[in-house]
Design a protein around this motif. Structure first.
Motif, short mmCIF file in Angstrom:
data_model
loop_
_atom_site.label_atom_id
_atom_site.label_comp_id
_atom_site.label_asym_id
_atom_site.label_seq_id
_atom_site.Cartn_x
_atom_site.Cartn_y
_atom_site.Cartn_z
N SER A 2 0.80 -1.23 0.00
CA SER A 2 0.00 0.00 0.00
C SER A 2 0.83 1.28 0.00
O SER A 2 0.43 2.27 -0.61
N LEU A 3 1.98 1.30 0.65
CA LEU A 3 2.78 2.52 0.74
C LEU A 3 3.27 3.00 -0.62
O LEU A 3 3.06 4.16 -0.97
N PRO A 4 3.90 2.14 -1.44
CA PRO A 4 4.31 2.61 -2.77
C PRO A 4 3.11 3.04 -3.63
O PRO A 4 3.21 4.03 -4.37
N ALA A 5 2.01 2.34 -3.52
CA ALA A 5 0.81 2.71 -4.28
C ALA A 5 0.28 4.07 -3.85
O ALA A 5 -0.18 4.87 -4.68
N GLU A 6 0.38 4.38 -2.55
CA GLU A 6 -0.06 5.68 -2.05
C GLU A 6 0.84 6.79 -2.59
O GLU A 6 0.36 7.85 -3.00
N VAL A 7 2.16 6.56 -2.60
CA VAL A 7 3.10 7.54 -3.14
C VAL A 7 2.77 7.78 -4.62
O VAL A 7 2.66 8.92 -5.07
N GLU A 8 2.59 6.69 -5.37
CA GLU A 8 2.29 6.80 -6.79
C GLU A 8 1.00 7.60 -7.03
O GLU A 8 0.96 8.50 -7.86
N ALA A 9 -0.04 7.28 -6.29
CA ALA A 9 -1.33 7.95 -6.47
C ALA A 9 -1.24 9.44 -6.14
O ALA A 9 -1.80 10.28 -6.85
N LYS A 10 -0.55 9.77 -5.07
CA LYS A 10 -0.45 11.18 -4.68
C LYS A 10 0.36 11.98 -5.71
O LYS A 10 0.00 13.10 -6.03
N VAL A 11 1.43 11.38 -6.23
CA VAL A 11 2.23 12.08 -7.24
C VAL A 11 1.42 12.24 -8.53
O VAL A 11 1.41 13.31 -9.14
N GLU A 12 0.69 11.19 -8.91
CA GLU A 12 -0.13 11.28 -10.12
C GLU A 12 -1.28 12.27 -9.96
O GLU A 12 -1.81 12.75 -10.95
N SER A 13 -1.65 12.58 -8.74
CA SER A 13 -2.74 13.54 -8.53
C SER A 13 -2.32 14.97 -8.88
O SER A 13 -3.17 15.83 -9.04
N LEU A 14 -1.02 15.18 -9.01
CA LEU A 14 -0.54 16.51 -9.42
C LEU A 14 -0.90 16.72 -10.90
O LEU A 14 -0.59 15.90 -11.75
N GLU A 15 -1.55 17.81 -11.16
CA GLU A 15 -2.02 18.14 -12.51
C GLU A 15 -0.89 18.11 -13.54
O GLU A 15 -1.08 17.70 -14.68
N GLN A 16 0.31 18.52 -13.15
CA GLN A 16 1.43 18.62 -14.08
C GLN A 16 2.08 17.28 -14.40
O GLN A 16 2.88 17.17 -15.31
N VAL A 17 1.77 16.24 -13.61
CA VAL A 17 2.41 14.93 -13.78
C VAL A 17 1.58 14.08 -14.74
O VAL A 17 0.39 13.86 -14.54
N LYS A 18 2.25 13.61 -15.79
CA LYS A 18 1.58 12.77 -16.78
C LYS A 18 1.38 11.36 -16.22
O LYS A 18 0.32 10.77 -16.38
N LYS A 19 2.40 10.81 -15.59
CA LYS A 19 2.34 9.45 -15.04
C LYS A 19 3.39 9.34 -13.94
O LYS A 19 4.43 9.97 -13.99
N ALA A 20 3.08 8.53 -12.93
CA ALA A 20 4.03 8.28 -11.85
C ALA A 20 4.28 6.77 -11.74
O ALA A 20 3.34 5.99 -11.82
N ILE A 21 5.53 6.42 -11.59
CA ILE A 21 5.91 5.02 -11.44
C ILE A 21 6.82 4.94 -10.21
O ILE A 21 7.80 5.67 -10.10
N VAL A 22 6.45 4.07 -9.28
CA VAL A 22 7.27 3.87 -8.09
C VAL A 22 7.90 2.49 -8.16
O VAL A 22 7.20 1.50 -8.34
N GLU A 23 9.20 2.45 -8.04
CA GLU A 23 9.93 1.18 -8.01
C GLU A 23 10.51 0.99 -6.62
O GLU A 23 11.10 1.91 -6.06
N ILE A 24 10.33 -0.20 -6.09
CA ILE A 24 10.87 -0.54 -4.77
C ILE A 24 12.23 -1.20 -4.95
O ILE A 24 12.41 -2.05 -5.82
N THR A 25 13.17 -0.77 -4.13
CA THR A 25 14.50 -1.38 -4.13
C THR A 25 14.95 -1.57 -2.68
O THR A 25 14.50 -0.85 -1.79
N PHE A 26 15.78 -2.55 -2.47
CA PHE A 26 16.37 -2.74 -1.13
C PHE A 26 17.89 -2.63 -1.22
O PHE A 26 18.63 -3.15 -0.39
#
Length: 103
Positions: free
Chosen positions: A59-83
């Motif tokens: 849920s955390l990466p999906a929340e980050v992605e959704a909030k960034v995509e909610s910005l009008e200026q952002v066409k698409k947001a992709i969150v990649e998880i790495t360790f």
């Protein structure tokens, strides 16, 4: 709007996402490793979690992605998880370390 302004907007919205176990936002926790913005305003975020078995791993990466995509200026947001590198408390901002009593 230039990339720097958009990056600042992305950072502002990312700072509204909190790890539910720690009362500090994911940016100040040092969970965001990189924010890359393409010429057509696609945002790619590399982030980690405090642990691979983190209960909000989905849920955390999906929340980050959704909030960034909610910005009008952002066409698409992709969150990649790495360790890599693994997260540790030294990656937190001074503000976060102070908030959690590490300083």
């Amino acid at each position: 709007m230039d990339k720097r302004d958009l990056e600042n907007m992305v950072i502002s919205v990312v700072k509204t996402v909190y790890d539910p176990e720690i009362p500090v936002d994911v940016y100040e926790l040092g969970l965001i490793y990189n924010i890359a913005i393409s010429d057509d305003n696609e945002v790619k975020i590399s982030m980690t979690l405090t642990s691979p078995s983190c209960p909000v791993a989905e849920s955390l990466p999906a929340e980050v992605e959704a909030k960034v995509e909610s910005l009008e200026q952002v066409k698409k947001a992709i969150v990649e998880i790495t360790f890599d590198p693994p997260w540790d408390k030294d990656m937190m901002s001074e503000e976060a370390q102070l908030e959690l009593g590490f300083l």
